[in-house]
Design a protein around this motif. Structure first.
Motif, mmCIF file in Angstrom:
data_model
loop_
_atom_site.group_PDB
_atom_site.id
_atom_site.type_symbol
_atom_site.label_atom_id
_atom_site.label_comp_id
_atom_site.label_asym_id
_atom_site.label_seq_id
_atom_site.Cartn_x
_atom_site.Cartn_y
_atom_site.Cartn_z
ATOM 1 N N THR A 174 -23.952 3.530 -23.619
ATOM 2 C CA THR A 174 -23.823 2.169 -24.145
ATOM 3 C C THR A 174 -22.412 1.635 -23.950
ATOM 4 N N PRO A 175 -22.283 0.357 -23.588
ATOM 5 C CA PRO A 175 -20.953 -0.243 -23.419
ATOM 6 C C PRO A 175 -20.331 -0.582 -24.769
ATOM 7 N N GLY A 176 -19.063 -0.947 -24.743
ATOM 8 C CA GLY A 176 -18.378 -1.414 -25.936
ATOM 9 C C GLY A 176 -17.378 -0.437 -26.519
ATOM 10 N N ASP A 177 -17.203 0.727 -25.912
ATOM 11 C CA ASP A 177 -16.220 1.695 -26.415
ATOM 12 C C ASP A 177 -14.805 1.225 -26.101
ATOM 13 N N PRO A 191 -14.741 -2.550 -22.567
ATOM 14 C CA PRO A 191 -15.705 -3.184 -21.667
ATOM 15 C C PRO A 191 -17.086 -3.296 -22.326
ATOM 16 N N THR A 192 -17.615 -4.518 -22.354
ATOM 17 C CA THR A 192 -18.897 -4.730 -23.027
ATOM 18 C C THR A 192 -20.026 -5.050 -22.061
ATOM 19 N N SER A 193 -19.739 -5.594 -20.906
ATOM 20 C CA SER A 193 -20.797 -5.906 -19.943
ATOM 21 C C SER A 193 -20.967 -4.759 -18.954
ATOM 22 N N ALA A 194 -22.082 -4.775 -18.240
ATOM 23 C CA ALA A 194 -22.351 -3.722 -17.249
ATOM 24 C C ALA A 194 -21.318 -3.763 -16.120
ATOM 25 N N VAL A 205 -18.064 -2.201 -17.364
ATOM 26 C CA VAL A 205 -18.182 -0.739 -17.429
ATOM 27 C C VAL A 205 -18.106 -0.155 -16.021
ATOM 28 N N PHE A 206 -18.770 -0.805 -15.050
ATOM 29 C CA PHE A 206 -18.695 -0.346 -13.666
ATOM 30 C C PHE A 206 -17.259 -0.407 -13.150
ATOM 31 N N GLY A 207 -16.559 -1.475 -13.459
ATOM 32 C CA GLY A 207 -15.153 -1.590 -13.049
ATOM 33 C C GLY A 207 -14.293 -0.490 -13.663
ATOM 34 N N ALA A 208 -14.524 -0.197 -14.933
ATOM 35 C CA ALA A 208 -13.781 0.884 -15.593
ATOM 36 C C ALA A 208 -14.101 2.227 -14.937
ATOM 37 N N SER A 225 -21.083 7.673 -18.606
ATOM 38 C CA SER A 225 -20.739 7.042 -17.326
ATOM 39 C C SER A 225 -19.267 7.270 -16.982
ATOM 40 N N TYR A 226 -18.387 7.259 -17.967
ATOM 41 C CA TYR A 226 -16.972 7.539 -17.719
ATOM 42 C C TYR A 226 -16.781 9.003 -17.291
ATOM 43 N N ILE A 227 -17.474 9.892 -17.984
ATOM 44 C CA ILE A 227 -17.360 11.323 -17.671
ATOM 45 C C ILE A 227 -17.857 11.604 -16.261
#
Length: 155
Positions: free
Chosen positions: A8-11, A20-23, A26-29, A133-135
């Protein structure tokens, strides 16, 4: 912050203002974390190469110092005696095994280690967000970086 693996986004990322809250965000991060992980692997390979170059420089300085001492001792012994034994010409000093302390080299190594540690802990903190996703992006970056740079300067 969720204390379990999630997508889930928003962390919050390191700072409270970065979440980052949008997909797309999150992809950019994830892309940034991937590149950061690849860069970390390159930096480790660069550090290994720097260690090799600095050790060689230290070894050359030690050997040149030993050679100058050897020449000075042979000149002094020849000046004291009119006849030089054959055994004196056979003496060859063994280079010392310890490397020489060079402040400029040690400062470079220390600064590079500091940058490596900052990146390492930054990646660790991002993993501790438990966002899968980050991991995954950090692990994929480590794999790509190791494939690309892992063989460099490996003795």
């Amino acid at each position: 912050m969720k204390m379990y693996l999630h997508f889930t986004p928003g962390d919050m990322l390191i700072f409270a203002t970065v979440a980052p809250t949008s997909a797309g965000a999150v992809f950019g991060a994830c892309l940034i974390f991937f590149l950061l992980s690849v860069f970390y692997r390159w930096l480790r390979a660069f550090h290994r190469g720097l260690d090799i170059r600095l050790a060689e420089r230290s070894r050359r300085l030690v050997l040149s110092h030993v050679d100058s001492e050897c020449a000075a001792s042979i000149d002094a012994s020849q000046a004291k005696r009119s006849v030089v034994d054959e055994k004196d010409h056979q003496w060859v000093p063994q280079p010392p095994t310890a490397s020489r302390f060079l402040l400029s080299s040690e400062l470079r190594r220390g600064a590079l280690t500091g940058v490596e540690e900052v990146l390492h802990y930054l990646l660790m903190l991002i993993v501790m967000m438990f966002n899968a996703s980050y991991i995954i992006s950090i692990i994929l970056g480590a794999v790509v970086g190791e494939v690309a740079f892992g063989r460099l300067h490996r003795g």
